[in-house]
Design a protein around this motif. Sequence first.
Motif, PDB file in Angstrom:
ATOM      1  N   ASP A 600       0.665  -1.201  -0.186  1.00 41.67           N
ATOM      2  CA  ASP A 600       0.491  -0.065   0.050  1.00 41.67           C
ATOM      3  C   ASP A 600       0.428   1.228   0.275  1.00 41.67           C
ATOM      4  O   ASP A 600       0.471   2.107   0.894  1.00 41.67           O
ATOM      5  CB  ASP A 600      -1.076   0.037   1.109  1.00 41.67           C
ATOM      6  N   ASP A 601       1.708   1.298  -0.825  1.00 37.51           N
ATOM      7  CA  ASP A 601       2.658   1.903  -1.419  1.00 37.51           C
ATOM      8  C   ASP A 601       1.960   3.280  -2.400  1.00 37.51           C
ATOM      9  O   ASP A 601       2.738   3.708  -3.596  1.00 37.51           O
ATOM     10  CB  ASP A 601       4.909   2.374  -1.139  1.00 37.51           C
ATOM     11  N   ARG A 602       0.927   3.446  -2.806  1.00 33.86           N
ATOM     12  CA  ARG A 602       0.818   4.435  -3.554  1.00 33.86           C
ATOM     13  C   ARG A 602       1.649   5.741  -4.061  1.00 33.86           C
ATOM     14  O   ARG A 602       1.714   6.280  -4.715  1.00 33.86           O
ATOM     15  CB  ARG A 602      -0.616   4.176  -4.061  1.00 33.86           C
ATOM     16  N   GLU A 603       1.142   6.277  -2.923  1.00 32.47           N
ATOM     17  CA  GLU A 603       1.553   7.898  -2.454  1.00 32.47           C
ATOM     18  C   GLU A 603       2.716   7.396  -2.887  1.00 32.47           C
ATOM     19  O   GLU A 603       3.439   8.549  -4.086  1.00 32.47           O
ATOM     20  CB  GLU A 603       1.672   8.617  -1.571  1.00 32.47           C
ATOM     21  N   LEU A 605       4.296   5.431  -5.125  1.00 36.11           N
ATOM     22  CA  LEU A 605       5.470   5.492  -6.030  1.00 36.11           C
ATOM     23  C   LEU A 605       4.828   6.640  -7.439  1.00 36.11           C
ATOM     24  O   LEU A 605       5.116   7.180  -8.653  1.00 36.11           O
ATOM     25  CB  LEU A 605       3.883   4.143  -6.752  1.00 36.11           C
ATOM     26  N   ARG A 606       3.380   7.276  -7.058  1.00 33.05           N
ATOM     27  CA  ARG A 606       3.077   8.543  -8.020  1.00 33.05           C
ATOM     28  C   ARG A 606       4.522   9.361  -7.621  1.00 33.05           C
ATOM     29  O   ARG A 606       4.734  10.215  -8.852  1.00 33.05           O
ATOM     30  CB  ARG A 606       1.694   8.915  -6.907  1.00 33.05           C
ATOM     31  N   HIS A 632       9.579  -0.023  -6.599  1.00 33.93           N
ATOM     32  CA  HIS A 632       8.621   0.511  -6.036  1.00 33.93           C
ATOM     33  C   HIS A 632       8.233  -1.555  -5.009  1.00 33.93           C
ATOM     34  O   HIS A 632       7.867  -0.909  -4.658  1.00 33.93           O
ATOM     35  CB  HIS A 632       7.303   1.287  -6.408  1.00 33.93           C
ATOM     36  N   LEU A 634       5.816  -3.819  -5.870  1.00 35.89           N
ATOM     37  CA  LEU A 634       4.679  -4.285  -7.026  1.00 35.89           C
ATOM     38  C   LEU A 634       5.145  -5.902  -6.698  1.00 35.89           C
ATOM     39  O   LEU A 634       5.577  -6.453  -7.464  1.00 35.89           O
ATOM     40  CB  LEU A 634       4.234  -3.762  -7.908  1.00 35.89           C
ATOM     41  N   MET A 662      -1.601   5.186 -12.259  1.00 36.76           N
ATOM     42  CA  MET A 662      -2.781   5.383 -10.873  1.00 36.76           C
ATOM     43  C   MET A 662      -4.190   5.180 -10.732  1.00 36.76           C
ATOM     44  O   MET A 662      -4.485   4.724  -9.645  1.00 36.76           O
ATOM     45  CB  MET A 662      -2.259   6.793 -10.193  1.00 36.76           C
ATOM     46  N   LEU A 665      -4.279   1.135 -10.368  1.00 34.68           N
ATOM     47  CA  LEU A 665      -3.911   0.683  -8.632  1.00 34.68           C
ATOM     48  C   LEU A 665      -4.937   1.891  -7.568  1.00 34.68           C
ATOM     49  O   LEU A 665      -4.800   1.755  -6.580  1.00 34.68           O
ATOM     50  CB  LEU A 665      -2.103   1.027  -8.896  1.00 34.68           C
ATOM     51  N   ASP A 666      -6.265   2.332  -7.974  1.00 40.88           N
ATOM     52  CA  ASP A 666      -6.732   3.482  -6.567  1.00 40.88           C
ATOM     53  C   ASP A 666      -7.556   1.675  -5.566  1.00 40.88           C
ATOM     54  O   ASP A 666      -8.558   1.218  -6.236  1.00 40.88           O
ATOM     55  CB  ASP A 666      -7.950   3.318  -7.720  1.00 40.88           C
TER      56      ASP A 666
END
Length: 729
Positions: A600-603, A605-606, A632, A634, A662, A665-666
Motif C-alpha cells: 500500500d505504497d501508492r503515494e 509510487l506517484r 517500488h 510491487l 494510478m 491501482l486505486d
Amino acid sequence: MAIRNPRLPLLPGYGSNPLIGKKNFGVRPVFTSIDKVNMLVDKTETVNRVPSLYGRKQAPDLPTWIMYDKHILRFQGFFQQTLQEMRSGAHVLRKVDIFFFLEDGTIKVMEPKTENSGLLQGTMISRQRIRLPHSYDLYYDVLDLNIGREVTFFGKVFKIVNCDNFTRVFLNRLGINVPDPIPWPDAVERTPTTGKPPKHRPFKQFLDFDRQVLRFYGYWDDRDSEFGVIHFLEIHYFLADDTIEIKETMPPNSGVEAGPMFLKRMRLPRNVPSRVEMTGGLKVASYSPADLSIGAVLNVFGRNVVLTDCDTYTKEYYRITYGFDAFTPLPIPTDEDKQRVSTSMADRQLPPWNGYGSYDDSAENCRTVEPKAPHKDFIKFLHKDRVGFDSHILRFAARLINDEPVDKRRYFIIKYFLCDDTIGVFELGERNSGFKGGKFFRRDKMYLPDVEFFVPKEPPSYTDKDMWVGNELVINKHRFRLIAADEYALRYMELNAEQYPMANIALIMDKIRRTLASQENGYKNFVAKYMEAVLPGKRELMSVRCFKQALKEVMCEKMTEHEFLTLIRYFRGDPGKEKSPRRERIRSLVFTELTRGLWDDRERLREGLLHADETGKGILTVDKMRQLLRAHRLPINPDLMDCMLQVLQKDEKCNIQYEDLMSFLDFQTRPVYNLSECDYEKVVRHAPPLKDTECKLWAEAETVIQEGYVNWSGFLCQLNLEHLVKEQT
C-alpha cells in the motif's frame, strides 16, 4: 518286439534292445494326389493335405497351436444374395472377409459393416472348422483357398478375389502360386442392353482398320548417361491390332550406324510388366490411341519417349475421332540447350526421405560420410530472435474442430516462432475436464496437409502468412481454428503490414472500395441504411456490432475475421469510456496479489512517476514504467505485470499514461471481478511451459470488440467514395 523280463529291475543294462532282429524299418508308401499331382506321401499326410515346409524328420517339435499362433490368412470375396422382391435387380452383391486360422484350421467369415446399408452385417460364420461339400471327414484347408476359387460354406458360394500381403507371401513359401487380384463384379463395364461386358472382336477390328497406321515423331533424351545423345524416333501405331513399332532416324553424316528397329512391333505396356505377369500369361494394359498426343510421354520399357509431331493422316484421325484441333509441334532439344548437371555435393539429387530424423538432418547425412549438424538460417535467427521484450513470437488462441462434443470445450494456444518458422501447440487444461494441460505438440516445423512426405525435397510447411484469426490449420491430422490473438501478435502484424495482407489497412479499404463501386447504388445504400445506427449524442460513433453487420452484408464472405479485427482496431472510437472485461479481470488479479503482499505504497509510487517524467507530459515508456514498478517492489510476477501494462492507455507512440496506472491501482474503486484461487490458477498459473498469463482472456476478445465503438465518420472519410453518390444521383 522283445518282451522285458519282469523279474529284472528297470535299470540300465538289465533290459534288451527291442530293435535287435528287426529288418524292416520303412514306412508303407502310399500314393495320393495333392493339387492334381501324384505324390508319394506317408499315411498320416493323407489327413493333412498341406505340403510340408520341412523335410522328413526335420520339422520343429513345437505344436501348430504354438508355431502358428495369431497367424491368420485373410481373403476377400463376395457372394450373391437373391432378391425376390425387386424386379430391377435379381441379386445383390455382398462383400466379405474370409479368415483362415493356421493354428487349428478354423475359418471365420465376416462382412464389413456399412452405414445405412439396411442389412445385418458383421460376423456371418463364426470361427469353426468347415467340412468340404459332400464330405464327412474332410475339412477346408489351405489348399482350398486361393484367388479365383469358389468355396461353399453351408450352402453359400463365395468367390475369392483378393488377399493381403501376408497371405500371398505365406502361400508362395508353400509353393502355391497366387494369381493377381480379380476386380469386383460391379467394376466391370456392362452394356445397358444385355448387362454383359462388351466383347472384344479382334477380327472385326482388323477388317475395319487394316493398313491404317498413326505416325508420330518424337525423341528420347539419353544425355544423362555417359556418352548419351538425343535419339530421333518415328512411332507407328497400327489400328488393326493396337501394336506399336518405333524406328530410329539417323541424321546424315552422323557417323553412327542405326539399328534395324528401336522397338519391334508389339503391344506396348503402359508399365514394365513384372515377372509374374510375364510368366503367368496375364493380360497387361497397353497403350491405346487415346494415350497418344503431341506432348505425351511414352514409357518404352523404362525409356521416356516424347511425342513432338504427327503426320496429316494422324491429325485428321484425331480431329474426327476425338475432336482435337490443336496440333502445335513441340521444339526438339539440342545439345546447346542442355544444362550440364553440376557434380557438386549441394546440387546432387538426394534419395527420398526415409522417415528417420528431420529432412535437413537426413540430407546432411546423405551428402557426406561424416555426420554434420544441419545448417540453419543464421541471418534470420539474428533478426527474429528475442530482443529485450520483443519476443518475435506470434501467439494465437485456437479451438479443436471435429465431431466430438468433448473437444469443443478444449482450449489451445498456438505459438509461431519467427526465428526458425516452427510451431508449438499447448493446451490449457481445466479442472475436472479429463484433459491434462501443457504441451500438446512439441515445437517443430508443421507441414501442410495432403503432401507427399517421402520425397527428396522437403515439402512446404506453414509460414507466418498462414497465421491469422479465422484461419484453419491442420497440424498432425488435428484441425485447429484460430479464434483470437494476443496484443503483441496483432501489433506486430500491423507494424509489418506489407508482409501480412490481413493486417494491411490499405489493402482492406481498397477491397471495400472495389466492392461498393462494383454494385449499383452500393455506396449510397450502404451509407443511407446505417445513417441512423450512429450514437445520438455523438454522430461520429457506431457500435462495433452494427459496424461488423454492415460490412458483412456488403462483403459477404470476401472478408476474414482478422480483417474485421484490423478495421475495428484502426477505427477505434471513444476508447476511454469502454469497460473491458479483460482489463477488469487483470485488475482483479493485480489487486489479489497486492492484497497478499500487503502493498500500500501508492503515494510513493506517484512521486516516483512524477520524478521520472522529466518532460511533464504525463507519459512514460514501457521499459521505464516496468523499471519503476520493479523498483517500488510491487508483489506481482513479471507475466502479470506485462498483462497490466498492455491494458493501460497509451498514446500514438505506445507510451503509457501513468495517470491511468494510478487509477488502475486505486484501492477505493475495487474491480468488479473477484477471482478465487481456482480462477487465478486458470488464468495465470496454468501448466508449464506456458507463461502467457493473458491467454485465457483471449477467448473474450470477441466480446470486447462487440462492446466497443467505431469511428464511423473516420471510416467513411478514409473510404473516400463521395464522388459515387454524386454520379449515381
